[in-house]
Every structure is written in C-alpha cells, then in structure tokens.
Motif scaffolding. Structure first.
Motif, mmCIF file in Angstrom:
data_model
loop_
_atom_site.group_PDB
_atom_site.id
_atom_site.type_symbol
_atom_site.label_atom_id
_atom_site.label_comp_id
_atom_site.label_asym_id
_atom_site.label_seq_id
_atom_site.Cartn_x
_atom_site.Cartn_y
_atom_site.Cartn_z
ATOM 1 N N GLU A 201 8.320 -11.846 -9.381
ATOM 2 C CA GLU A 201 7.953 -12.110 -7.880
ATOM 3 C C GLU A 201 7.777 -12.641 -6.977
ATOM 4 O OE1 GLU A 201 4.368 -10.202 -10.446
ATOM 5 O OE2 GLU A 201 5.678 -12.109 -10.683
ATOM 6 N N LYS A 281 9.480 -6.526 -10.470
ATOM 7 C CA LYS A 281 7.623 -6.633 -10.054
ATOM 8 C C LYS A 281 7.730 -5.573 -8.194
ATOM 9 C CE LYS A 281 6.370 -9.703 -13.918
ATOM 10 N NZ LYS A 281 5.950 -8.148 -14.910
ATOM 11 N N LEU A 282 9.002 -5.005 -8.294
ATOM 12 C CA LEU A 282 8.531 -4.544 -6.822
ATOM 13 C C LEU A 282 7.101 -3.388 -6.813
ATOM 14 C CD1 LEU A 282 12.330 -3.976 -6.002
ATOM 15 C CD2 LEU A 282 11.025 -6.142 -5.831
ATOM 16 N N SER A 283 6.484 -2.994 -5.437
ATOM 17 C CA SER A 283 5.636 -2.589 -5.378
ATOM 18 C C SER A 283 6.069 -0.851 -6.021
ATOM 19 C CB SER A 283 5.616 -2.342 -3.889
ATOM 20 O OG SER A 283 6.374 -1.707 -3.006
ATOM 21 N N ASN A 284 5.472 -0.108 -6.128
ATOM 22 C CA ASN A 284 5.739 1.460 -6.477
ATOM 23 C C ASN A 284 6.732 2.123 -5.099
ATOM 24 O OD1 ASN A 284 4.589 0.732 -9.003
ATOM 25 N ND2 ASN A 284 2.737 2.216 -8.375
ATOM 26 N N GLN A 286 8.524 0.023 -2.887
ATOM 27 C CA GLN A 286 9.700 -0.243 -3.502
ATOM 28 C C GLN A 286 10.616 0.293 -4.760
ATOM 29 O OE1 GLN A 286 8.410 -4.006 -3.142
ATOM 30 N NE2 GLN A 286 9.154 -4.526 -1.385
ATOM 31 N N ARG A 287 9.547 0.200 -5.385
ATOM 32 C CA ARG A 287 10.805 1.396 -6.761
ATOM 33 C C ARG A 287 11.446 2.212 -6.651
ATOM 34 N NH1 ARG A 287 7.135 -1.525 -11.896
ATOM 35 N NH2 ARG A 287 6.763 -2.869 -11.513
#
Length: 394
Positions: A201, A281-284, A286-287
């Motif tokens: 992160e 561990k990007l946000s959903n 962002q992924r």
C-alpha cells in the motif's frame, strides 16, 4: 540559516489559523506549506511544529476552544480541526530507533534536531507564523532555488531509517527537481531491494503520486535504468508507452491519471494488470480500471465504447491506443444516453415476460448503439423489427 521571509499566501489567512498559532505560542510552519509557498505553488495541507509536549498542545487548544484530535500521540501529532480543514501540530522530535518501516521517537525542544530527522533539505524548512522568517538548517533554500533534491546527511542512513524514502526521492525529483544529488541517486540504486520490506500500500501510494508529477516520464526512465522497479514491479521495463501517453494527454488537454499511466508501463495484458493491481493492493475500482486499460483496443466507435464501458475507461483505452485524438475529445463532455424504451415495450409487442424480453431489449440496444443513438421514434422502429424477427422465427 535564516533571513528569507515567507511570501504572503492565501493559506496563511485561513480562518482560525491565527487563533491556533496564538494558543500554541511557540510554533513554526514546516515542510510542504513553506516549500510550496516559496515556489509560488498552492498549498493544501498545513503542518505546524512546536517544542510543546503533545499533552500541552491538547490542553492549550481546549483552553482556546479549538477542537483537537489526538491522531498520533505516540509520534507527537495532534490534529487541530479548523473550519476550513485540519492542521497537524507535531512536537519536535528525534529518532530513537528505526527499522526501515517505522520509527520510535523521543521529543525534543531543539529545532535543528527535528530538522535533522527529515528526509530532504527542501522539506526541512520552517517559517515563523507571525514574522514569516524562514529557518533553514541544511541548505534547503539553495537546493530549492537550484531544484536540487538532496537527502539530509548520509543518504544511506536516511534510507535505512525509512525505505520509502527511495520512492520519495524520485517522486520529489519528478515534481520539483531539475537535478538529483548523485550520492542520493547512488544510494537509492544500491538499496532498491529494501523496497521489498515495505507494505505494498505504501509503495502504491508513492508510485501513483509520482506518475502524475510533471516530470514523471524522465524520472521513471531513470528509475528503470537504475533498476529501482526490479524488486517489486519487475513488469516495468520500458517508459516508451508512458512517454507516448503523456504526449497524447497533453495534445488532447486530458489531465494525467495515475492508473492510466501505470497501465502504460505494463504489458498490454489484462492478466498482468490484474496481478499488479492485486500486488499493490489497489482498490477494486482502481484494479478494474487498470485491467480495462490493459485490454487491447478493438477499433470500436468512441461513443459506442464509452456507452459500453463508461467514458472514463473509454478515454483510457483511446489514449493508450493510436486512435485519433478527436475520438478522445468527442467523449469529454458527452453523457451516455439512456435507451428510450424498457422491457415493457417488448412485452406490449406480444412477447411473453421472461428471458426473451431481456434478450430482445439487448438486440434493440445493440442496434441503437450501432446507429449512433437515434431518437425515440427510430428506437420504436428497431423494437418493432426485433420483435417481428423473433416472433417470425417461432
């Protein structure tokens, strides 16, 4: 060490700030607000340093009827909540023990000692809130004037204290620097593997900030040459697509986006993007944006693409392709329309409620999109034709 006066700036007149300073009595602005004001940049966050112990800070703010939150007492930080936003007040400190990820600190009343534990000379500038006098203990003013990014003291020691400083060195170089201190650059190169000890992160936060800095392309190229990404993001091997993307963003007046630029550094492969997004561990959201941006472009009409995946993600796809920039501009202020009819219109034409309604509505939608979103009258004709074909087939 002193002599320069901090220019006047709008943030210095923020409501309640003078009352906060008066309540503390002993205080100086520090870090980004001083640095950015000297550079003529806007300031969002205000940090104040004080020799007062955190408990004393809390007591004085309560006495002055200023709401405060003990956000980081272990590290001496109290957040004063003003009407226009929070201000962090931190007690002067020195590092007692560090392991590259976190530090144990002791409080001090020595301003130079507090400055010595900071990362770069341009971040160790203090200013008196009343007189504006700037205090510079390690040559930060000269480095700021020269746009020179330099660690305070021994670069290897600074990196050993906090491994994230490797990425911060390059981020500040991309945002402010014309030149990197050779010793600092060599230290970052030698200790690149230390990044493996950091949480993903923290790495993602620094990397995404770096990617939208004004000189990101040059600095990312330097990082690749120096092998900085190899320990944590070995997929990043070239900055050529990033350079092309940055040029297309500028030519189409599109603000840079960190996820889009990260996609430009990765192979055009959704599986690789998915792996990197998970690793960082990007946000959903962002992924999904990263994966979509890494999917090969299909030649779909710009507005049809925007309707299908959203204008934001369609803009990413178009900018990362070789498509005409007019397509990007076409999407800028365009709001995808709503299909003028719903399932009831299909049922009214004699189709029994059930899965066939959704299927036929999809047929109508696809033809409507393919024709460039015609008006309601044409959609009624498309619905008539789709239902007639379906009923005729049965």
């Amino acid at each position: 060490m002193a002599g320069m006066i901090l220019p006047d700036a709008e943030w210095r007149r923020r409501p309640g700030l003078d009352r906060l300073v008066a309540a503390l009595g002993e205080a100086r602005f520090v870090g980004g607000s001083v640095r950015d004001t000297l550079l003529g940049l806007s300031v969002a966050d205000i940090d104040i340093a004080t020799p007062l112990a955190p408990e004393t800070v809390i007591a004085r703010l309560k006495e002055a009827d200023i709401r405060c939150v003990p956000t980081g007492l272990k590290h001496g930080t109290v957040t004063a909540v003003l009407s226009d936003g929070p201000v962090e007040v931190t007690t002067l400190r020195r590092d007692v023990d560090t392991d590259g990820r976190r530090a144990t600190v002791a409080f001090t009343d020595d301003w130079r000692e507090d400055a010595a534990r900071r990362d770069f000379t341009i971040n160790a500038l203090y200013a008196d809130p009343l007189s504006g006098e700037v205090f510079d203990y390690f040559g930060g003013l000269a480095d700021l004037a020269a746009r020179h990014i330099r660690f305070i003291g021994d670069p290897l020691a600074r990196i050993a204290e906090d491994h994230l400083r490797i990425l911060r060195f390059f981020r500040f170089l991309a945002r402010f620097g014309d030149a990197a201190d050779p010793g600092g650059l060599d230290a970052c190169t030698a200790r690149a593997r230390d990044l493996m000890a950091l949480s993903r992160e923290r790495i993602a936060d620094e990397l995404l900030k770096l990617l939208v800095a004004k000189d990101a392309v040059r600095v990312v190229t330097l990082m690749i040459e120096r092998g900085i990404f190899v320990p944590v993001l070995p997929e990043i091997t070239s900055a050529e697509r990033l350079a092309t993307l940055a040029g297309r963003e500028a030519a189409s007046d599109t603000p840079p986006n960190a996820i889009r630029r990260l996609a430009a550094l990765l192979p055009v492969d959704a599986a690789v993007a998915e792996s990197v997004g998970a690793r960082l561990k990007l946000s959903n959201a962002q992924r999904q944006r990263l994966i979509r941006a890494a999917t090969p472009e299909t030649g779909e009409v710009a507005k049809a693409l925007g309707f299908r995946i959203g204008t934001e993600q369609a803009t990413d796809v178009l900018l990362l392709s070789a498509r005409d920039l007019g397509d990007v501009r076409d999407l800028r202020d365009w709001e995808p329309p709503q299909l003028p009819i719903g399932g009831g219109a299909i049922v009214a034409r004699g189709v029994k409620a059930g899965p066939d309604v959704a299927r036929l509505l999809g047929v109508v939608r696809d033809r409507w999109v393919a024709e460039g979103f015609p008006g309601a009258a044409r959609v009624e004709q498309l619905a008539d034709a789709a239902v007639a074909e379906a009923l005729g087939a049965t």
